[in-house]
Design an enzyme around this catalytic site. Structure first.
Site, PDB file in Angstrom:
ATOM      1  N   THR A  13      -0.112  29.278 -51.092  1.00 36.14           N
ATOM      2  CA  THR A  13       0.397  28.077 -51.768  1.00 36.14           C
ATOM      3  C   THR A  13       1.795  27.705 -51.315  1.00 36.14           C
ATOM      4  O   THR A  13       2.174  26.538 -51.342  1.00 36.14           O
ATOM      5  CB  THR A  13       0.372  28.323 -53.293  1.00 36.14           C
ATOM      6  OG1 THR A  13      -0.974  28.564 -53.663  1.00 36.14           O
ATOM      7  CG2 THR A  13       0.896  27.148 -54.084  1.00 36.14           C
ATOM      8  N   SER A  60      -4.988  33.225 -49.664  1.00 33.34           N
ATOM      9  CA  SER A  60      -5.035  34.693 -49.620  1.00 33.34           C
ATOM     10  C   SER A  60      -6.353  35.265 -50.122  1.00 33.34           C
ATOM     11  O   SER A  60      -6.588  36.463 -49.990  1.00 33.34           O
ATOM     12  CB  SER A  60      -3.848  35.308 -50.349  1.00 33.34           C
ATOM     13  OG  SER A  60      -4.036  35.291 -51.733  1.00 33.34           O
ATOM     14  N   THR A  93      -0.414  34.204 -53.369  1.00 33.38           N
ATOM     15  CA  THR A  93      -0.086  35.163 -54.429  1.00 33.38           C
ATOM     16  C   THR A  93      -1.303  35.942 -54.944  1.00 33.38           C
ATOM     17  O   THR A  93      -1.143  37.006 -55.536  1.00 33.38           O
ATOM     18  CB  THR A  93       0.563  34.437 -55.627  1.00 33.38           C
ATOM     19  OG1 THR A  93      -0.340  33.431 -56.101  1.00 33.38           O
ATOM     20  CG2 THR A  93       1.888  33.813 -55.235  1.00 33.38           C
ATOM     21  N   ASP A  94      -2.518  35.419 -54.693  1.00 29.86           N
ATOM     22  CA  ASP A  94      -3.692  36.045 -55.314  1.00 29.86           C
ATOM     23  C   ASP A  94      -3.952  37.476 -54.843  1.00 29.86           C
ATOM     24  O   ASP A  94      -4.369  38.330 -55.628  1.00 29.86           O
ATOM     25  CB  ASP A  94      -4.947  35.186 -55.068  1.00 29.86           C
ATOM     26  CG  ASP A  94      -4.898  33.881 -55.845  1.00 29.86           C
ATOM     27  OD1 ASP A  94      -4.090  33.779 -56.793  1.00 29.86           O
ATOM     28  OD2 ASP A  94      -5.655  32.956 -55.505  1.00 29.86           O
TER      29      ASP A  94
HETATM   30  N1  ASP Z   1      -4.880  30.731 -53.944  1.00 25.55           N
HETATM   31  C1  ASP Z   1      -3.525  30.864 -53.469  1.00 25.55           C
HETATM   32  C2  ASP Z   1      -3.482  32.029 -52.495  1.00 25.55           C
HETATM   33  O1  ASP Z   1      -3.515  33.136 -52.911  1.00 25.55           O
HETATM   34  C3  ASP Z   1      -2.611  31.100 -54.593  1.00 25.55           C
HETATM   35  C4  ASP Z   1      -1.174  31.206 -54.220  1.00 25.55           C
HETATM   36  O2  ASP Z   1      -0.772  31.361 -53.086  1.00 25.55           O
HETATM   37  O3  ASP Z   1      -0.353  31.170 -55.169  1.00 25.55           O
HETATM   38  O4  ASP Z   1      -3.424  31.790 -51.298  1.00 25.55           O
END
Ligand code: ASP
Length: 330
Positions: A13, A60, A93-94
């Site tokens: 993200t 991710s 973040t995932d």
């Molecule tokens: N779906 C995103 C990822 O993990 C969420 C994020 O980056 O906050 O790539």
């Protein structure tokens, strides 16, 4: 003299864009390149000489062992050079906590490695990515970040990669180290540490990925009322090398599951008991007599991190007692 920091980008993200600035949750991850992110953030060049490399460009949820190995090898190569003082990795973040813990176990340098992401896409109102990236560079250039293992920063906090986990689906304040706490804070480009990780990491580990091109297959099974053993049996038939059981409370399981996992252990699959509780130690010979079943207790690693350690452990040995020793050490 300014430090030299390399940002290795993998997507997420922090590099995502939404159709409009008010869409925080409906957006496309992994769109902007690291060169664009750096050029939009002139402030970071005041901190350090910052350069970027695009290692991958994925949400991710599509992070893979292949990218992990490529990323880890590149970090090890960069940190060998006198011209690189620290590395920042941008990441979704995932699954960030898994990548961070993997790197924590395989990077062979004491120089800082900092993983960073964002909860809001790059073009959102009050996007958190730019500040998080600025903080990550500030942390990676800080002498105090040396020898502390791979660190995770979002929302002005510093976390140990071993303990950190994503706790909220949408809030910027999502990364926590349950019960154990942050290592510190970042304010105005300064890093303030209050504690340090005590478990072995980076140059202190026995894991070497130099020659690895893949990781052993390890799967996670989640516990619940009336748990089915068919998943255990199917995975065992597939020949997985390891299974992490996200058990109840202190790593508990039904009699039926215990018997099925015990059978798996007899055929050579390494079984690690973790917990779905979210924090705390899974005690060896506590809820289950591990000695009788030849199981391994995960200590305080959550199931997804127990899987990371088990995969690396299996590159060294299949003996559960040796693997148990690794779970106490790392
Ligand atoms: N779906 C995103 C990822 O993990 C969420 C994020 O980056 O906050 O790539």
């Amino acid at each position: 003299m300014k430090k030299n920091i390399v940002i290795l980008a993998t997507g997420g993200t922090i590099s995502g864009t939404a159709a409009c600035g008010t869409e925080m949750l409906t957006y496309t991850s992994a769109v902007l390149t690291i060169d664009t992110l750096i050029s939009q953030m002139p402030y970071i060049q005041n901190l350090a000489n910052v350069t970027g490399e695009q290692i991958a460009q994925v949400d991710s949820s599509d992070m893979s062992h292949e990218i992990w190995l490529m990323l880890a090898k590149r970090i090890n190569e960069l940190l060998l050079s006198d011209r690189v003082d620290g590395v920042v990795v941008t990441h979704g973040t995932d699954t960030m906590e898994e990548t961070a813990y993997f790197l924590n176990l395989v990077i062979k340098s004491e120089k800082p490695v900092v993983i960073v992401g964002a909860m809001r896409p790059a073009n959102a109102i009050s996007a958190d990515g730019p500040m998080n990236l600025y903080n990550a560079v500030a942390l990676a250039m800080n002498e105090e970040a040396h020898g502390k293992g791979v660190l995770v920063t979002l929302n002005d906090t510093i976390n140990s990669s071993r303990d950190v986990t994503k706790t909220n689906t949408a809030l910027q304040d999502t990364f926590k180290s349950p019960d154990l706490g942050y290592l510190g804070y970042i304010q105005d480009g300064g890093s303030h540490f209050y504690r340090f990780p005590t478990r072995k990491h980076t140059i202190q580990t026995e894991f070497d990925i130099t020659e690895l091109s893949e990781l052993p297959q390890v799967e996670i099974i989640y516990s619940y009322v009336n748990s089915s053993v068919s998943i255990v049996k199917s995975l065992s038939n597939l020949g997985v090398q390891g299974l992490v059981y996200a058990g109840l409370g202190n790593g508990g399981m039904s009699e039926e599951v215990k018997a099925a996992l015990g059978d798996c252990a007899k055929t050579g699959t390494v079984i690690v008991r973790s917990s779905r509780a979210g924090s705390g130690i899974v005690t060896r010979n506590g809820a289950v007599n591990d000695d009788n079943y030849n199981f391994v207790a995960a200590d305080s690693l959550n199931p997804q991190k127990a899987r990371v350690l088990l995969m690396l452990a299996l590159t060294k040995t299949k003996e559960s007692q040796k693997i148990q020793r690794m779970f106490w050490e790392y």
